[in-house]
Motif scaffolding. Structure first.
Motif, PDB file in Angstrom:
ATOM      1  N   ARG A  18       0.828  -1.205   0.000  1.00  0.00           N
ATOM      2  CA  ARG A  18       0.000   0.000   0.000  1.00  0.00           C
ATOM      3  C   ARG A  18       0.864   1.258   0.000  1.00  0.00           C
ATOM      4  O   ARG A  18       0.577   2.219  -0.707  1.00  0.00           O
ATOM      5  N   PHE A  21       2.532   1.397  -3.579  1.00  0.00           N
ATOM      6  CA  PHE A  21       1.535   1.728  -4.597  1.00  0.00           C
ATOM      7  C   PHE A  21       1.045   3.162  -4.424  1.00  0.00           C
ATOM      8  O   PHE A  21       0.841   3.872  -5.402  1.00  0.00           O
ATOM      9  N   GLY A  22       0.847   3.581  -3.173  1.00  0.00           N
ATOM     10  CA  GLY A  22       0.414   4.955  -2.919  1.00  0.00           C
ATOM     11  C   GLY A  22       1.411   5.971  -3.453  1.00  0.00           C
ATOM     12  O   GLY A  22       1.031   6.962  -4.082  1.00  0.00           O
ATOM     13  N   LEU A  25       1.295   5.878  -7.320  1.00  0.00           N
ATOM     14  CA  LEU A  25       0.058   6.469  -7.844  1.00  0.00           C
ATOM     15  C   LEU A  25      -0.169   7.907  -7.380  1.00  0.00           C
ATOM     16  O   LEU A  25      -1.074   8.583  -7.865  1.00  0.00           O
ATOM     17  N   PRO A  29      -1.931   5.942   0.927  1.00  0.00           N
ATOM     18  CA  PRO A  29      -2.100   4.487   0.948  1.00  0.00           C
ATOM     19  C   PRO A  29      -3.446   4.030   1.510  1.00  0.00           C
ATOM     20  O   PRO A  29      -4.004   3.044   1.061  1.00  0.00           O
ATOM     21  N   ARG A  31      -6.259   5.216   1.032  1.00  0.00           N
ATOM     22  CA  ARG A  31      -7.346   5.388   0.056  1.00  0.00           C
ATOM     23  C   ARG A  31      -7.376   4.288  -0.998  1.00  0.00           C
ATOM     24  O   ARG A  31      -8.275   4.246  -1.823  1.00  0.00           O
ATOM     25  N   LEU A  32      -6.389   3.392  -0.976  1.00  0.00           N
ATOM     26  CA  LEU A  32      -6.334   2.293  -1.934  1.00  0.00           C
ATOM     27  C   LEU A  32      -7.215   1.144  -1.459  1.00  0.00           C
ATOM     28  O   LEU A  32      -7.037   0.636  -0.354  1.00  0.00           O
ATOM     29  N   GLU A  33      -8.148   0.755  -2.295  1.00  0.00           N
ATOM     30  CA  GLU A  33      -9.042  -0.348  -1.963  1.00  0.00           C
ATOM     31  C   GLU A  33      -8.311  -1.666  -2.202  1.00  0.00           C
ATOM     32  O   GLU A  33      -7.824  -1.922  -3.295  1.00  0.00           O
ATOM     33  N   ARG A  36      -9.805  -3.973  -5.065  1.00  0.00           N
ATOM     34  CA  ARG A  36      -9.995  -3.369  -6.398  1.00  0.00           C
ATOM     35  C   ARG A  36      -8.881  -3.836  -7.328  1.00  0.00           C
ATOM     36  O   ARG A  36      -7.697  -3.752  -6.968  1.00  0.00           O
ATOM     37  N   LEU A  38      -5.880  -4.100  -9.827  1.00  0.00           N
ATOM     38  CA  LEU A  38      -4.776  -3.145  -9.957  1.00  0.00           C
ATOM     39  C   LEU A  38      -4.934  -2.241 -11.168  1.00  0.00           C
ATOM     40  O   LEU A  38      -4.598  -1.058 -11.111  1.00  0.00           O
ATOM     41  N   LEU A  41      -6.985   0.611 -10.366  1.00  0.00           N
ATOM     42  CA  LEU A  41      -6.342   1.598  -9.500  1.00  0.00           C
ATOM     43  C   LEU A  41      -5.555   2.622 -10.311  1.00  0.00           C
ATOM     44  O   LEU A  41      -5.172   3.657  -9.799  1.00  0.00           O
ATOM     45  N   LEU A  74      -4.742  -5.437  -4.232  1.00  0.00           N
ATOM     46  CA  LEU A  74      -3.587  -5.379  -3.337  1.00  0.00           C
ATOM     47  C   LEU A  74      -3.626  -6.486  -2.289  1.00  0.00           C
ATOM     48  O   LEU A  74      -2.585  -7.056  -1.951  1.00  0.00           O
TER      49      LEU A  74
END
Length: 139
Positions: A18, A21-22, A25, A29, A31-33, A36, A38, A41, A74
């Motif tokens: 997370r 990826f945060g 993106l 982190p 706010r990442l589901e 969901r 990838l 995202l 994730l």
């Protein structure tokens, strides 16, 4: 991670994912589901190469880009990586496959995308690396 209880490993790996990826993106982190896909995202092919390389260097797990991109989310990726961390015999055994047994593909990115489902994962990885290294066309 290896010192942690096996049941806790996906949570630890998930926290690391997370965060990474945060950063990639450009979003917090939290706010990442986790469930969901990838691709939904906003992960694109260059981000996928960066993430794959990070997984290889930080977690010592060889994960083909195609597998990373097909992961349902994730949380699923964290579970896969936690299992693979335990399976890897040693950091020296970690490898990045660069299989060049398939005939080269000379194509534009759009042509490649139109037939991506038909290409082996190793060839997709090699083509993405070529694009990342600044080569104009993939061969």
């Amino acid at each position: 991670i290896l010192a942690a209880d096996p049941a806790d490993r996906p949570i630890l790996v998930g926290t690391l994912l997370r965060d990474k990826f945060g950063r990639v993106l450009g979003m917090p982190p939290d706010r990442l589901e986790g469930d969901r896909p990838l691709l939904q995202l906003g992960i694109d092919s260059l981000m996928a190469v960066e993430l794959r390389n990070w997984v290889h260097h930080e977690l010592r797990v060889d994960l083909p880009i195609v597998e990373l991109m097909r992961c349902p989310g994730l949380d699923g990726l964290a579970a896969v990586l936690a299992d693979r961390i335990a399976e890897e015999p040693s950091p020296e055994a970690v490898r990045i496959d660069r299989v060049e047994t398939h005939p080269p593909v000379e194509a534009t990115p759009m042509e490649i995308l139109s037939r991506i489902e038909d290409l082996p994962g190793e060839q997709i990885d090699a083509m993405l690396m070529a694009l990342l290294n600044g080569e104009g066309r993939v061969s």
